[in-house]
Design an enzyme around this catalytic site. Structure first.
Site, short mmCIF file in Angstrom:
data_model
loop_
_atom_site.label_atom_id
_atom_site.label_comp_id
_atom_site.label_asym_id
_atom_site.label_seq_id
_atom_site.Cartn_x
_atom_site.Cartn_y
_atom_site.Cartn_z
N LYS A 92 -102.24 -4.23 -10.31
CA LYS A 92 -102.63 -4.30 -8.90
C LYS A 92 -103.99 -3.65 -8.74
CE LYS A 92 -101.45 -2.83 -4.22
NZ LYS A 92 -100.78 -1.80 -3.39
N SER B 122 -98.43 3.50 -1.86
CA SER B 122 -99.19 4.44 -1.03
C SER B 122 -98.83 4.24 0.44
CB SER B 122 -100.70 4.23 -1.21
OG SER B 122 -101.06 4.44 -2.55
N ASN B 123 -98.71 2.97 0.81
CA ASN B 123 -98.33 2.62 2.17
C ASN B 123 -96.96 3.11 2.57
OD1 ASN B 123 -99.51 1.00 4.29
ND2 ASN B 123 -100.23 -0.22 2.54
#
Lengths: 297, 297, 297, 297
Positions: free
Chosen positions: B167, B48-49
């Site tokens: 995660k 996402s980052n």
């Protein structure tokens, strides 16, 4: 090019080959051709109902071409082009226009919503409206996106000359009612929520883009016409008779419900794309019963 | 190929050319090379980052290649491949493996979540695990997706031989703690929430994938090592000193905050892609202050 | 009066006569007396677990008196007094103090939350802290209330001399961890979420107020002591063995689950008050199995 | 006793003495007397708008008595009696009936909602309907409670002979429309959301309980009459002219906004009870402007 947004539209289902899972353009064209024998104002291709989020760019193009084939020039081909990035949305709008879209429907991006302010969203829509060769329609659908275009944001965007109107996909008639009053009541808002079509039209909506219009187009058009003409007893009765099947093919069973209903009404249906799954036989039977009930009216 | 998931990873920022807005593969490689001089266990590309949701497939390939260049074979290159459809996710996993990914991180699809049951989600992940040439890591991130992989679902999926671990990107340590007990305590769970890294490790987490590890890699590694070695006073002090900057570059200011911090710490940063917008000068100053505070420890 | 907030507390169940449905003060006293033979730091009367929201003011008084009878002066009697209005909360705090409460636990009002700003909430808590004859403990429980006391709000309130500490009832260790760092690390925060007790203590929590401590008090105290003493292998093992039963008597089956477990462990349990309903026989059996599992450790 | 639920009702504000903060029964009676000079169908005492959640039982009695004084026997006095426990709600319903309530409005309990199933909620309402000496009105208000009475639940409860009807306080016209079709279209549903009154009536609503009817009763009655008589152009115009002020005195500024507007329209207003706070001078000016706009129509 049609000048305005109004009337009833089906958000087309994207039909897949049941063996390969690939887009079946011919089946889409056939569905559109049959739909166009009714009083529908046009179609929406590549909406949420069209499994747009599950298609790649090449498949999107096939769907647009297939839809355009069946939609006469005097009716509206609206094409969903929302993407997560501004630049991908602009590219998709341009491609849709090249392939014959009369207007494009733009949902808000949602993945990064916690870091996209209302101002950033407005800027996003403005850049798309600036760049799109055809008018854009704002698309409010809080359910899947978790993002709300507030009336204040819509008011700002409604002043852009390339913003044609708005689709409100929720049962919330406060927001819809406020937006229909924009541009001195000349900003066309269409509802995407069939169970509230009648009150929405009364509150100023210019029409509806309704999953159930894929399977019962004539009834949806009749409901819209009753509502607009002030035949309220007829409208209320027809609304009530359509609500159940409308829910089965949208909020309750989604696209899998819609495809089951398409098959029961003489259209191409076929498989949904994973992670979506087909409805069970029990649900299929319920949908059949709801269809029969609705047709009885 | 590295056998396991553990340690600290930065979820790489995708760097764009500030004139054209295109992916700047060279800048990404340079960032990775510098990061790899520290004790990081590898990197995550296209999380996402990494603005993965804003990239097209070709750009994703460039990012993977650039990351692979900088990550030595004995460290782990994890690549985000989640897509909305099962088949697109499988295709992305295969392509990532071809380009050198050691494992792939798979977020749940979200757009059609109201019509995707937990069973359908499990089937989705199983199909991907079956088809992926490299192990998959389950990715729970309720914030952007609105979808939760429950411990019961994770338990089922943890039995698949091609599911490497998980995660968990939330501050919820109940869910994380339950999942770390799976496979008799040998199912590796990494936290994606830096402000809880220390308690997460104590609750059984195998490591962290942390935005702040892009800018303060050595401190993040030290925190992990303190926690694992039972040096609790040091761990608590370091956790507290990192929490503020960790929030600035993730939950509070997101990728724009991260890119500002990258520039202040000697890495390539540059623009974010619209609809994301750069942080203001005021925020930039706050981030600078938070960085200085964290480095003081 | 005990000077501080720390250690393990059970949030007492309020016992009702199974014929009349009235408060059974004698049964409450008996439960407390038995609980006080263990290493618990005191008790919480009239928490959410005590069905406080379902009692009238007279019943609340009975419960406080019954609890005070069983809690020795050197342990802490904490009493929940949160009401929707500021003035009713102040009146309840005064009455609790008269009846022997050492401190009062104040949840945020929730009914009018859409029109109560963070500043108004701070003012509400300050007025209560000003007026209460005994210290107040802030109570964050986003689940039932839909209201969050942010770390910034807690920071402001922690400076008030009559604010003793905070209870955080959620699995969110980011918020808890930030609050434990207030007042230079001397602001006591207790966790209300048993499945995260161990990581919470490691992150700085001073203890826990845990439904499961009503039925397995010795194990909860042992877990807290292991965590505080740095016996991490023991703490992790005990945390894992308690998590399942802890969930059964709180998040999963609520007060009905707790009362079933009380009866299986030699305490008074009895009926819940409507609209709550008793657990089914199937759930009762599951709770029994979870209790046996937890005791095995 | 009035036989039915229909027409427009104001949910009375509870007026407090501005020095002591106590209930000012005389001011409430005066407001009611003035309201009853218009075409309102009656009043609701002790609704959310009446700060019912902030009053104690004695104050509630004062409010009922004060309201009954002003409401002629041929109009309806509806009284809110929802409490968190079934038994407290029954006691409140009985007391309200003794003091002259014609019917009671029952909101769902909310504090323990995560452990109250739909079946338990149905049982709760049934017990109240069984025990109440006067008919009960179901109250759906998802905003403050986080609880939804689904159409299926309402359908079940609508068969109870002591359930008079339903109030739906949301802009959701799907749920309202489905409920209006119950009992062959003879189950009265009133809307609690003024910005959708017109479409709600068209969708079958029997009336509205509207904060704005406290300050602009004649206009609200006129809107209802236009809608019911099929004067659609007039209804749409009047709806649009009322929406803004309706939002100011309910969803936007809540009870504080309503009390400010009461003072500007010749009614008693006065302070709100903490934690609610008065509106700022700026908001007061906006409300004044919105009132003038609405009266201009």
């Amino acid at each position: 090019m049609p000048a305005s947004l109004g009337g009833v539209f089906p958000p087309l289902a994207t039909i897949f080959n049941s063996t390969t899972g690939d887009v079946d353009a011919r089946a889409i064209s056939a569905n559109v051709a049959k739909l166009m024998t009714t009083g529908l104002a046009g179609v929406l291709a590549l909406g949420s109902n069209g499994e747009a989020g599950l298609l790649d760019d090449g498949e999107c193009e096939q769907v647009i071409v297939a839809a355009r084939e069946g939609v006469p020039r005097e009716r509206l081909l609206l094409v969903g082009v929302g993407r997560e990035s501004t630049r991908a949305t602009i590219a998709a709008a341009r491609r849709a226009a090249e392939l014959g879209a009369d207007a494009v429907l733009v949902r808000p991006p949602s993945y990064y919503k916690s870091h996209v302010s209302n101002d950033a969203l407005i800027a996003h829509f403005r850049q798309i409206a600036d760049a799109s060769p055809v008018p854009i329609v704002l698309y409010n659908l809080p359910g899947p996106t978790g993002v709300v275009l507030t009336p204040a944001m819509v008011a700002t965007l409604s002043e852009h000359p390339n913003v044609l109107g708005m689709k409100e996909t929720s049962p919330d008639l406060e927001r819809l009612g406020i937006c229909t009053a924009l541009r001195s009541g000349r900003f066309p808002v269409v509802s995407g929520w069939a169970p509230v079509l009648y009150p929405a039209v009364v509150a100023g909506a210019a029409g509806g883009i309704l999953a159930v219009a894929n399977v019962l187009p004539a009834q949806c058009v009749a409901l819209f016409e009753h509502a607009r003409a002030g035949r309220h007893a007829e409208a209320l009765a027809l609304q009530r008779s359509l609500t159940k099947i409308a829910m089965h093919v949208s909020s309750v069973h989604g696209i899998a419900g819609l495809k089951a209903a398409l098959e029961m009404t003489g259209y191409h249906g076929g498989p949904v794309r994973s992670p979506l799954v087909a409805v069970s036989d029990k649900v299929r039977a319920e949908i059949g019963a709801a269809l029969r009930e609705a047709k009885g009216n």
